[in-house]
Design a protein around this motif. Structure first.
Motif, PDB file in Angstrom:
ATOM      1  N   CYS A  89      93.075  75.276 107.386  1.00  0.00           N
ATOM      2  CA  CYS A  89      92.751  73.843 107.499  1.00  0.00           C
ATOM      3  C   CYS A  89      92.069  73.337 106.231  1.00  0.00           C
ATOM      4  O   CYS A  89      92.384  72.238 105.747  1.00  0.00           O
ATOM      5  N   ILE A  90      91.153  74.107 105.699  1.00  0.00           N
ATOM      6  CA  ILE A  90      90.465  73.722 104.464  1.00  0.00           C
ATOM      7  C   ILE A  90      91.466  73.637 103.315  1.00  0.00           C
ATOM      8  O   ILE A  90      91.474  72.674 102.548  1.00  0.00           O
ATOM      9  N   PHE A  91      92.325  74.634 103.212  1.00  0.00           N
ATOM     10  CA  PHE A  91      93.335  74.660 102.154  1.00  0.00           C
ATOM     11  C   PHE A  91      94.267  73.456 102.270  1.00  0.00           C
ATOM     12  O   PHE A  91      94.576  72.793 101.273  1.00  0.00           O
ATOM     13  N   ALA A  92      94.727  73.170 103.485  1.00  0.00           N
ATOM     14  CA  ALA A  92      95.633  72.039 103.705  1.00  0.00           C
ATOM     15  C   ALA A  92      94.946  70.719 103.368  1.00  0.00           C
ATOM     16  O   ALA A  92      95.559  69.825 102.777  1.00  0.00           O
ATOM     17  N   ASN A  93      93.688  70.608 103.723  1.00  0.00           N
ATOM     18  CA  ASN A  93      92.931  69.395 103.408  1.00  0.00           C
ATOM     19  C   ASN A  93      92.799  69.225 101.896  1.00  0.00           C
ATOM     20  O   ASN A  93      92.995  68.129 101.365  1.00  0.00           O
ATOM     21  N   ASP A  94      92.483  70.307 101.212  1.00  0.00           N
ATOM     22  CA  ASP A  94      92.374  70.263  99.747  1.00  0.00           C
ATOM     23  C   ASP A  94      93.712  69.925  99.098  1.00  0.00           C
ATOM     24  O   ASP A  94      93.744  69.303  98.041  1.00  0.00           O
ATOM     25  N   GLY A  95      94.797  70.329  99.729  1.00  0.00           N
ATOM     26  CA  GLY A  95      96.127  70.071  99.190  1.00  0.00           C
ATOM     27  C   GLY A  95      96.674  68.706  99.535  1.00  0.00           C
ATOM     28  O   GLY A  95      97.778  68.351  99.139  1.00  0.00           O
ATOM     29  N   GLY A  96      95.911  67.929 100.286  1.00  0.00           N
ATOM     30  CA  GLY A  96      96.342  66.576 100.629  1.00  0.00           C
ATOM     31  C   GLY A  96      97.291  66.507 101.808  1.00  0.00           C
ATOM     32  O   GLY A  96      97.892  65.465 102.051  1.00  0.00           O
ATOM     33  N   ALA A  97      97.441  67.595 102.541  1.00  0.00           N
ATOM     34  CA  ALA A  97      98.306  67.618 103.723  1.00  0.00           C
ATOM     35  C   ALA A  97      97.526  68.229 104.877  1.00  0.00           C
ATOM     36  O   ALA A  97      97.865  69.309 105.374  1.00  0.00           O
ATOM     37  N   PRO A  98      96.459  67.571 105.313  1.00  0.00           N
ATOM     38  CA  PRO A  98      95.570  68.178 106.314  1.00  0.00           C
ATOM     39  C   PRO A  98      96.209  68.300 107.695  1.00  0.00           C
ATOM     40  O   PRO A  98      97.086  67.516 108.057  1.00  0.00           O
ATOM     41  N   PHE A  99      95.759  69.312 108.420  1.00  0.00           N
ATOM     42  CA  PHE A  99      96.127  69.463 109.818  1.00  0.00           C
ATOM     43  C   PHE A  99      95.183  68.587 110.631  1.00  0.00           C
ATOM     44  O   PHE A  99      94.004  68.459 110.306  1.00  0.00           O
ATOM     45  N   THR A 100      95.692  68.027 111.711  1.00  0.00           N
ATOM     46  CA  THR A 100      94.828  67.253 112.602  1.00  0.00           C
ATOM     47  C   THR A 100      94.103  68.218 113.540  1.00  0.00           C
ATOM     48  O   THR A 100      94.513  69.375 113.698  1.00  0.00           O
ATOM     49  N   MET A 101      93.071  67.727 114.177  1.00  0.00           N
ATOM     50  CA  MET A 101      92.339  68.548 115.143  1.00  0.00           C
ATOM     51  C   MET A 101      93.255  68.915 116.311  1.00  0.00           C
ATOM     52  O   MET A 101      93.172  70.020 116.852  1.00  0.00           O
ATOM     53  N   GLU A 102      94.138  68.004 116.679  1.00  0.00           N
ATOM     54  CA  GLU A 102      95.081  68.278 117.762  1.00  0.00           C
ATOM     55  C   GLU A 102      96.040  69.410 117.368  1.00  0.00           C
ATOM     56  O   GLU A 102      96.346  70.266 118.189  1.00  0.00           O
ATOM     57  N   GLN A 103      96.497  69.409 116.112  1.00  0.00           N
ATOM     58  CA  GLN A 103      97.363  70.495 115.652  1.00  0.00           C
ATOM     59  C   GLN A 103      96.630  71.829 115.701  1.00  0.00           C
ATOM     60  O   GLN A 103      97.202  72.841 116.124  1.00  0.00           O
ATOM     61  N   LEU A 104      95.396  71.827 115.261  1.00  0.00           N
ATOM     62  CA  LEU A 104      94.602  73.047 115.257  1.00  0.00           C
ATOM     63  C   LEU A 104      94.428  73.579 116.671  1.00  0.00           C
ATOM     64  O   LEU A 104      94.690  74.751 116.947  1.00  0.00           O
ATOM     65  N   LEU A 105      94.015  72.713 117.576  1.00  0.00           N
ATOM     66  CA  LEU A 105      93.772  73.145 118.956  1.00  0.00           C
ATOM     67  C   LEU A 105      95.067  73.558 119.655  1.00  0.00           C
ATOM     68  O   LEU A 105      95.097  74.570 120.361  1.00  0.00           O
ATOM     69  N   THR A 106      96.124  72.803 119.461  1.00  0.00           N
ATOM     70  CA  THR A 106      97.398  73.122 120.106  1.00  0.00           C
ATOM     71  C   THR A 106      97.954  74.448 119.586  1.00  0.00           C
ATOM     72  O   THR A 106      98.416  75.284 120.366  1.00  0.00           O
ATOM     73  N   THR A 107      97.905  74.629 118.281  1.00  0.00           N
ATOM     74  CA  THR A 107      98.415  75.869 117.687  1.00  0.00           C
ATOM     75  C   THR A 107      97.607  77.069 118.166  1.00  0.00           C
ATOM     76  O   THR A 107      98.173  78.104 118.537  1.00  0.00           O
TER      77      THR A 107
END
Length: 159
Positions: A89-107
């Motif tokens: 999630c941190i990496f994706a956020n730094d890359g400008g393509a963040p995961f949402t909290m819903e994606q994190l929880l669902t995954t």
């Protein structure tokens, strides 16, 4: 004056540690022929490094997404999985393509479900209020379930 001198010493030390860690070749453009890196702060060295080498490529983001969706390894502690998800999630956020909290929880939910080990806990999680279904609560809830399962397996194996 002491505080200022301490600040300058700490900044110089940090700057030298950064240069040593990454290699002088990456900051060669900043080096003056006679004074070296004198006159540059640690922050300026980091800014230079990030502007030149800190950009993520599309292939980096793709690899991170694949890592994010990898299944939970039941041979490892569940905290290893949680850490991997947070790092992604941190990496994706730094890359400008963040995961949402819903994606994190669902995954994470489906990763736990695919193990086939936490059927009752998954039902209990689904029954919780939506406002209570947060990432910190998910980690706490399933870490407890993981440790309960480990204790049960040790007791069963001992018997």
């Amino acid at each position: 004056m002491k505080v200022y001198e301490h600040h300058c010493t700490m900044d110089d030390t940090l700057k030298n540690m950064i240069i040593e860690a990454v290699g002088a070749q990456y900051v060669e453009e900043l080096r003056h022929r006679y004074t070296g890196f004198l006159g540059y702060s640690a922050n300026e060295v980091m800014t230079h490094l990030m502007s030149r080498y800190g950009k993520l490529r599309a292939s980096d983001i793709d690899a991170n997404q694949r890592k994010f969706y990898q299944p939970l390894d039941t041979n490892q502690e569940i905290d290893v999985y949680f850490k991997r998800m947070e790092d992604c999630c941190i990496f994706a956020n730094d890359g400008g393509a963040p995961f949402t909290m819903e994606q994190l929880l669902t995954t994470a939910y489906f990763a736990v479900q695919k193990t086939g080990l936490y059927k009752d806990e998954l039902k209990e999680w689904r029954r919780r209020d939506q406002g209570d279904q947060t990432w910190p609560n998910f980690k706490l809830f399933f870490a407890e379930a993981y440790h309960d399962l480990q204790e049960e397996l040790r007791t069963t194996a001992g018997a």
